[in-house]
Write a protein that holds these residues in place. Structure first.
Motif, PDB file in Angstrom:
ATOM      1  N   VAL A  62       0.270  36.569   3.332  1.00 27.17           N
ATOM      2  CA  VAL A  62       1.324  37.524   3.678  1.00 27.17           C
ATOM      3  C   VAL A  62       2.522  36.800   4.279  1.00 27.17           C
ATOM      4  O   VAL A  62       3.680  37.100   3.955  1.00 27.17           O
ATOM      5  CB  VAL A  62       0.775  38.588   4.652  1.00 27.17           C
ATOM      6  N   GLU A  63       2.238  35.832   5.144  1.00 27.59           N
ATOM      7  CA  GLU A  63       3.321  35.054   5.756  1.00 27.59           C
ATOM      8  C   GLU A  63       4.120  34.311   4.689  1.00 27.59           C
ATOM      9  O   GLU A  63       5.352  34.319   4.689  1.00 27.59           O
ATOM     10  CB  GLU A  63       2.739  34.073   6.768  1.00 27.59           C
ATOM     11  N   ALA A  71       4.361  35.036   1.499  1.00 26.22           N
ATOM     12  CA  ALA A  71       5.068  36.007   0.665  1.00 26.22           C
ATOM     13  C   ALA A  71       6.358  36.474   1.325  1.00 26.22           C
ATOM     14  O   ALA A  71       7.390  36.645   0.661  1.00 26.22           O
ATOM     15  CB  ALA A  71       4.165  37.196   0.374  1.00 26.22           C
ATOM     16  N   ARG A  72       6.317  36.678   2.636  1.00 29.14           N
ATOM     17  CA  ARG A  72       7.522  37.128   3.350  1.00 29.14           C
ATOM     18  C   ARG A  72       8.573  36.029   3.393  1.00 29.14           C
ATOM     19  O   ARG A  72       9.763  36.294   3.203  1.00 29.14           O
ATOM     20  CB  ARG A  72       7.149  37.530   4.779  1.00 29.14           C
ATOM     21  N   VAL A  73       8.131  34.811   3.672  1.00 28.85           N
ATOM     22  CA  VAL A  73       9.080  33.700   3.750  1.00 28.85           C
ATOM     23  C   VAL A  73       9.810  33.522   2.415  1.00 28.85           C
ATOM     24  O   VAL A  73      11.032  33.356   2.368  1.00 28.85           O
ATOM     25  CB  VAL A  73       8.358  32.387   4.130  1.00 28.85           C
ATOM     26  N   ARG A 115       9.863  35.773  -0.056  1.00 29.18           N
ATOM     27  CA  ARG A 115      10.256  37.072  -0.613  1.00 29.18           C
ATOM     28  C   ARG A 115       9.654  37.274  -2.008  1.00 29.18           C
ATOM     29  O   ARG A 115      10.335  37.660  -2.970  1.00 29.18           O
ATOM     30  CB  ARG A 115      11.772  37.201  -0.659  1.00 29.18           C
ATOM     31  N   HIS A 125       6.305  41.753  -1.529  1.00 32.63           N
ATOM     32  CA  HIS A 125       6.112  41.355  -0.122  1.00 32.63           C
ATOM     33  C   HIS A 125       6.454  42.487   0.846  1.00 32.63           C
ATOM     34  O   HIS A 125       5.884  42.577   1.936  1.00 32.63           O
ATOM     35  CB  HIS A 125       6.958  40.116   0.197  1.00 32.63           C
ATOM     36  N   GLU A 126       7.385  43.373   0.449  1.00 34.93           N
ATOM     37  CA  GLU A 126       7.812  44.440   1.346  1.00 34.93           C
ATOM     38  C   GLU A 126       6.713  45.488   1.567  1.00 34.93           C
ATOM     39  O   GLU A 126       6.798  46.285   2.514  1.00 34.93           O
ATOM     40  CB  GLU A 126       9.075  45.114   0.797  1.00 34.93           C
ATOM     41  N   THR A 134       1.921  44.045   8.334  1.00 34.82           N
ATOM     42  CA  THR A 134       2.515  43.120   9.309  1.00 34.82           C
ATOM     43  C   THR A 134       1.544  42.780  10.442  1.00 34.82           C
ATOM     44  O   THR A 134       1.607  41.691  10.992  1.00 34.82           O
ATOM     45  CB  THR A 134       3.797  43.726   9.910  1.00 34.82           C
ATOM     46  N   HIS A 145      10.733  27.001   7.248  1.00 34.90           N
ATOM     47  CA  HIS A 145      10.847  28.135   6.335  1.00 34.90           C
ATOM     48  C   HIS A 145      12.154  28.091   5.539  1.00 34.90           C
ATOM     49  O   HIS A 145      12.175  28.415   4.341  1.00 34.90           O
ATOM     50  CB  HIS A 145      10.735  29.444   7.104  1.00 34.90           C
ATOM     51  N   ARG A 160      12.356  27.815   1.465  1.00 31.88           N
ATOM     52  CA  ARG A 160      13.104  28.726   0.583  1.00 31.88           C
ATOM     53  C   ARG A 160      14.029  27.962  -0.348  1.00 31.88           C
ATOM     54  O   ARG A 160      14.161  28.289  -1.530  1.00 31.88           O
ATOM     55  CB  ARG A 160      13.888  29.744   1.420  1.00 31.88           C
TER      56      ARG A 160
END
Length: 478
Positions: A72-73, A75-77, A79, A83-84, A88, A356, A360
């Motif tokens: 999850v971490e 995926a968020r980093v 995007r 991921h949305e 959390t 991070h 990206r």
């Protein structure tokens, strides 16, 4: 039915055309079905040890688990798609992970978290088993210009470490050296290092080279530099009892003159031909090329438009020749600015943000390369490896369903198509689709079972040649 063309005249014309067609096919045989590594890691020759690739894997794995301890971490980093919708809270993340772990792959594919979960776990597995696919022991930019005695000693030591790695089975599947360029001021040094390294290595191993060994010649600008390397290879093979043609090389696209020469022509095909079949790849040197194009240091990145121009010119010049193409490197390292164990909360936060941000950027650069048909790139630091694989796996997994449908349909039509005699056109189209699955399979993005869903057999997949697949199916009874 009446025909007007005289048979002998028609056959003579078609025979002449056949000669031209076959000549074209020899020049442009299509994509080579051999495995292409997804990256090349460069490391200074003075730092190379027998276990370098293993240690790089350990560092890469630690970096991923430190800065993205769960899917999850990550995926968020990055995007990633979906991921949305991911949870959390730590407890919810743990519950979702456990639920996905318990599912079959078919069940997971129905979940919105499937892509992020699959990418993360495949990266973990890759870093634990084969973190480095290709390594280049670097005597050029990664080593610098040092006294001759020091480079001589380093060439001997690096060769001995490679021999030890071969014995201990700690060498990456692809490996080689990068020597100094054959410019007028460095040609003697480049040749001397090549000679010392190869002679020492072959003495240490009883005449054996590691699998997929290659010599990279940087900053090539004229065909004569390639020709000279070929003649040197011949002398080294004779002196060391190697079969003719054993030594292979790579070239580099690092100057505007290799994209367009003084007569306004692209010289890349002439440069490749000068290798007399020994050159297997052309690598893009991002920072030398942008400097050659007059770009100032602040703007020398893989995202600069001059890089895309060079990439497309290279692909146009070498498309269909079977030469592997590789993009360059991202020079922003995912390493936090603060070191040590007793870091403050603010320092830890700054480290995480720095890593991070670099992730990206590396992810975006690799994805851009893949979209443009460059399936290999450079990595300069082990902390970059997680994003190399994250981008590669995301690229292949997100395109899998569409590619599966296309190739499955193509395979089902193959028997009909081959009966009409369209074997060369079909082989070229099918090989491109097959290569997608072979690349995805080689890097661990998909399993062999997922390739079998195309309708191909294991034997057909292992042949790595759609032409052979069509030949085999053509011989099957209707």
């Amino acid at each position: 039915m009446h025909l007007s063309l005289p048979e002998s005249d028609k056959n003579q014309l078609l025979e002449q055309l056949g000669t031209a067609n076959l000549k074209f096919q020899r020049t442009y045989p299509g994509d080579r079905p051999d495995r292409q590594p997804v990256h090349t890691v460069y490391g200074g020759a003075n730092l190379f040890k027998a276990d370098t690739c293993q240690r790089m894997g350990d560092i890469a794995l630690n970096s991923l688990q430190t800065y993205a301890p769960n899917f999850v971490e990550l995926a968020r980093v990055l995007r990633l798609e979906g991921h949305e919708h991911l949870p959390t809270l730590a407890a919810e993340v743990a519950d979702l992970t456990a639920r996905l772990d318990a599912m079959s792959e078919a069940e997971r594919k129905k979940e919105h978290a499937w892509l992020a979960y699959s990418v993360y776990n495949k990266v973990l597995r890759k870093l634990r088993t084969e973190a480095v696919e290709d390594f280049r022991i670097d005597f050029e930019d990664g080593f610098g210009n040092r006294p001759d005695d020091e480079e001589d000693a380093t060439a001997v030591q690096a060769a001995k470490e490679l021999a030890k790695g071969m014995q201990q089975l700690t060498v990456s599947p692809f490996i080689g050296i990068r020597i100094k360029p054959f410019t007028e001021d460095l040609k003697q040094r480049g040749v001397r290092t090549l000679d010392i390294f190869l002679t020492t290595l072959l003495q240490e191993t009883g005449g054996q080279l590691p699998p997929n060994f290659v010599v990279m010649l940087p900053k090539v600008t004229i065909p004569e530099q390639m020709t000279t390397m070929v003649r040197l290879f011949e002398l080294l093979e004779q002196a060391n009892g190697l079969p003719a043609g054993t030594l292979r090389m790579e070239t580099m696209v690092e100057a505007t003159q290799i994209i367009m020469d003084e007569e306004g022509r692209n010289p890349l095909m002439r440069i490749i031909r000068a290798s007399e079949g020994r050159c297997i790849a052309a690598h893009f040197g991002t920072y030398d090329y942008t400097a050659s194009a007059g770009i100032t240091a602040r703007y020398q990145t893989m995202a600069h438009p001059v890089c895309d121009f060079a990439h497309h010119m290279t692909k146009v010049a070498l498309g269909g020749t079977g030469i592997f193409l590789s993009d360059g490197a991202t020079n922003v390292m995912p390493i936090g600015p603060h070191r040590g164990e007793a870091l403050t909360y603010e320092q830890l936060r700054e480290n995480r943000e720095s890593v991070h941000n670099a992730w990206r950027q590396g992810f975006a650069h690799t994805t851009h390369s893949l979209i443009n048909g460059l399936y290999q790139g450079w990595d300069l630091n082990p902390a970059q490896l997680p994003m190399r694989y994250a981008a590669t796996y995301t690229f292949f997994l997100s395109s899998y369903s569409d590619a599966l449908h296309r190739l499955k349909t193509f395979v089902e039509r193959a028997a009909i198509s081959t009966l009409t005699g369209d074997i060369f056109d079909d082989a070229a189209t099918g090989q491109g689709l097959l290569n997608f699955f072979l690349r995805a399979l080689n890097c661990g993005a998909i399993t062999e079972e997922e390739v079998l869903a195309t309708g191909l057999t294991t034997e057909e997949i292992q042949s790595r040649s759609f032409y052979r697949i069509l030949q085999g199916r053509r011989q099957q009874p209707a």
